[in-house]
Design an enzyme around this catalytic site. Structure first.
Site, PDB file in Angstrom:
ATOM      1  N   TRP A 101     -13.293   0.288   1.886  1.00  0.00           N
ATOM      2  CA  TRP A 101     -12.663   0.722   3.147  1.00  0.00           C
ATOM      3  C   TRP A 101     -13.651   0.699   4.298  1.00  0.00           C
ATOM      4  CZ3 TRP A 101      -7.946  -0.301   3.220  1.00  0.00           C
ATOM      5  CH2 TRP A 101      -7.141  -0.117   2.089  1.00  0.00           C
ATOM      6  N   ASP A 170     -13.320   8.407   8.419  1.00  0.00           N
ATOM      7  CA  ASP A 170     -12.053   7.993   7.807  1.00  0.00           C
ATOM      8  C   ASP A 170     -11.816   8.897   6.597  1.00  0.00           C
ATOM      9  OD1 ASP A 170      -9.972   6.898   6.391  1.00  0.00           O
ATOM     10  OD2 ASP A 170     -10.864   4.904   6.174  1.00  0.00           O
ATOM     11  N   LYS A 194      -2.131   9.696   1.039  1.00  0.00           N
ATOM     12  CA  LYS A 194      -2.958  10.131  -0.080  1.00  0.00           C
ATOM     13  C   LYS A 194      -2.844  11.644  -0.279  1.00  0.00           C
ATOM     14  CE  LYS A 194      -4.729   5.863   0.179  1.00  0.00           C
ATOM     15  NZ  LYS A 194      -5.466   5.082   1.167  1.00  0.00           N
TER      16      LYS A 194
HETATM   17  C1  LIG Z   1      -5.838   3.936   1.818  1.00  0.00           C
HETATM   18  C2  LIG Z   1      -7.011   3.945   2.713  1.00  0.00           C
HETATM   19  C3  LIG Z   1      -7.035   3.179   3.889  1.00  0.00           C
HETATM   20  C4  LIG Z   1      -5.896   2.260   4.293  1.00  0.00           C
HETATM   21  O1  LIG Z   1      -4.771   2.970   4.654  1.00  0.00           O
HETATM   22  P1  LIG Z   1      -3.473   2.204   5.214  1.00  0.00           P
HETATM   23  O2  LIG Z   1      -2.557   3.344   5.504  1.00  0.00           O
HETATM   24  O3  LIG Z   1      -2.971   1.310   4.130  1.00  0.00           O
HETATM   25  O4  LIG Z   1      -3.854   1.469   6.428  1.00  0.00           O
HETATM   26  C5  LIG Z   1      -8.157   3.262   4.683  1.00  0.00           C
HETATM   27  N1  LIG Z   1      -9.190   4.044   4.369  1.00  0.00           N
HETATM   28  C6  LIG Z   1      -9.207   4.794   3.241  1.00  0.00           C
HETATM   29  C7  LIG Z   1     -10.394   5.644   2.935  1.00  0.00           C
HETATM   30  C8  LIG Z   1      -8.104   4.758   2.391  1.00  0.00           C
HETATM   31  O5  LIG Z   1      -8.120   5.508   1.269  1.00  0.00           O
END
Ligand SMILES: *Cc1c(COP(=O)(O)O)cnc(C)c1O
Length: 358
Positions: A101, A170, A194
């Site tokens: 990511w 993030d 998540k």
């Molecule tokens: C799942 C995830 C993403 C991507 O998320 P989307 O909603 O599919 O854009 C980005 N960063 C992390 C740390 C993630 O777990």
């Protein structure tokens, strides 16, 4: 009906009580209508968004000089919104690469500015976070971006990097899993699917003084300022997803808040790592001091057994344990809504599988 234990990395397990409440309110959330069928400008919906923000502010102790935004496009859209909004005339941004990511965030930011990868864990196959004193930070960068929990690689920071520039995180996969000091950050973002709710809505917590100078080319739906000026009701939001997030925040509060979530995350992950470490059959690719409490990748001694492992696990009601397509093996995601019994059942199954195949 008993539901299986769901170890999906995302979209992921939601608290059963939340799903039941959604079910109970489906036909009549307000005045005989579902939440999906009402104007986002109706009194009832606006009141819901206000309660939702107030709950999140309480759970994360968010100071008044931070805006709380609900946006679209997932965390992936934030990979571009962050540079578009936070460069503010600067042309440099620093990034930490600790996994898949981080890497995607870096690739997107390179479209907007001079990106420096100040430390790169790909050089050690993403098996630990490089020592802080080896990072090559720039004091004149607009911000430093990092990924506190790498969902695919199973690496998590145990503390907040101390830096001299605005810090951007993030937190898609570990938000609400431990208390944080919001003031340590300039901006926090997280896709909902998540640890907060369904996919389709993205949380942004940003210091208010940073939102007033997006790049001229920023699309209006991607300018934080437009969302902070109107309670995130800039255009039609994902109303259902937003409502489910609010129910999840209520659930987190009823469980004892993020401190209780942290205790549970410790318990769940300790149980699973102990099971892995006490066997010669399973192994974790991540050094113990960088291991994620939330996403636990592991592999079997003989990968030829992977398919059997997954098929038998499913028969035991243990679902979605297959590792990310880029790394293979197994991955168990242990989000807030995963009951401890789910991890116990997984560990029991793993020991039994080892006895029969080890
Ligand atoms: C799942 C995830 C993403 C991507 O998320 P989307 O909603 O599919 O854009 C980005 N960063 C992390 C740390 C993630 O777990």
């Amino acid at each position: 009906m008993t539901r299986p234990f769901n170890f999906s990395a995302g979209p992921a397990v939601l608290p059963e009580s939340v799903l039941k409440q959604v079910q109970a309110e489906m036909l009549d959330w307000h005045q005989g209508m579902s939440v999906m069928e009402m104007s986002h400008r109706s009194k009832a919906f606006v009141a819901m968004t206000e309660q939702c923000e107030a709950l999140l502010r309480e759970l994360l102790n968010i100071p008044d000089d931070y805006a709380v935004l609900f946006m679209q496009g997932g965390a992936t859209a934030q990979f571009s919104m962050v540079p578009m909004n936070l460069l503010r005339g600067n042309t440099k941004a620093d990034y930490i690469n600790t996994g898949i990511w981080s890497k995607k965030a870096i690739q997107e930011a390179e479209r907007y500015c001079d990106v420096k990868v100040v430390t790169d864990a790909s050089k050690n196959q993403y098996n630990h976070i490089p020592e802080r004193d080896s990072w090559t930070l720039r004091d004149d960068a607009a911000y430093l971006h990092y990924t506190p929990n790498e969902t695919v690689n199973g690496i998590e920071f145990s503390d907040v990097p101390k830096v001299n520039v605005p810090l951007v995180a993030d937190m898609s996969s570990n938000i609400l899993s431990r208390p944080i000091n919001v003031s340590d950050y300039a901006l926090i973002y997280a896709g909902a699917q998540k640890n907060m709710g369904p996919s389709g809505i993205t949380l942004v917590i940003v210091r208010k003084d940073l939102v007033d100078a997006p790049l001229d080319s920023t699309p209006s739906t991607m300018a934080y300022k437009n969302f902070s000026d109107c309670g995130s009701l800039y255009n039609t939001p994902p109303t259902f997803a937003w409502y489910v997030c609010k129910l999840v925040f209520e659930w987190v509060k009823a469980q004892g808040g993020v401190a209780a979530m942290e205790q549970m995350a410790e318990k769940r992950s300790r149980l699973l790592y102990d099971t892995i470490d006490n066997s010669d059959f399973y192994s974790s690719p991540v050094h113990p001091n960088s291991r994620s409490r939330i996403n636990v990748p592991f592999s079997l001694k003989d990968s030829a057994l992977d398919k059997t492992f997954l098929a038998e696990a499913e028969k035991q009601g243990l679902h979605q344990l297959e590792g990310h397509r880029s790394v293979g093996g197994m991955r168990a995601s242990l989000y807030n809504a995963m009951p401890l019994e789910g991890v116990q059942a997984l560990c029991d199954f793993m020991r039994d599988f080892e006895r029969r195949n080890g």
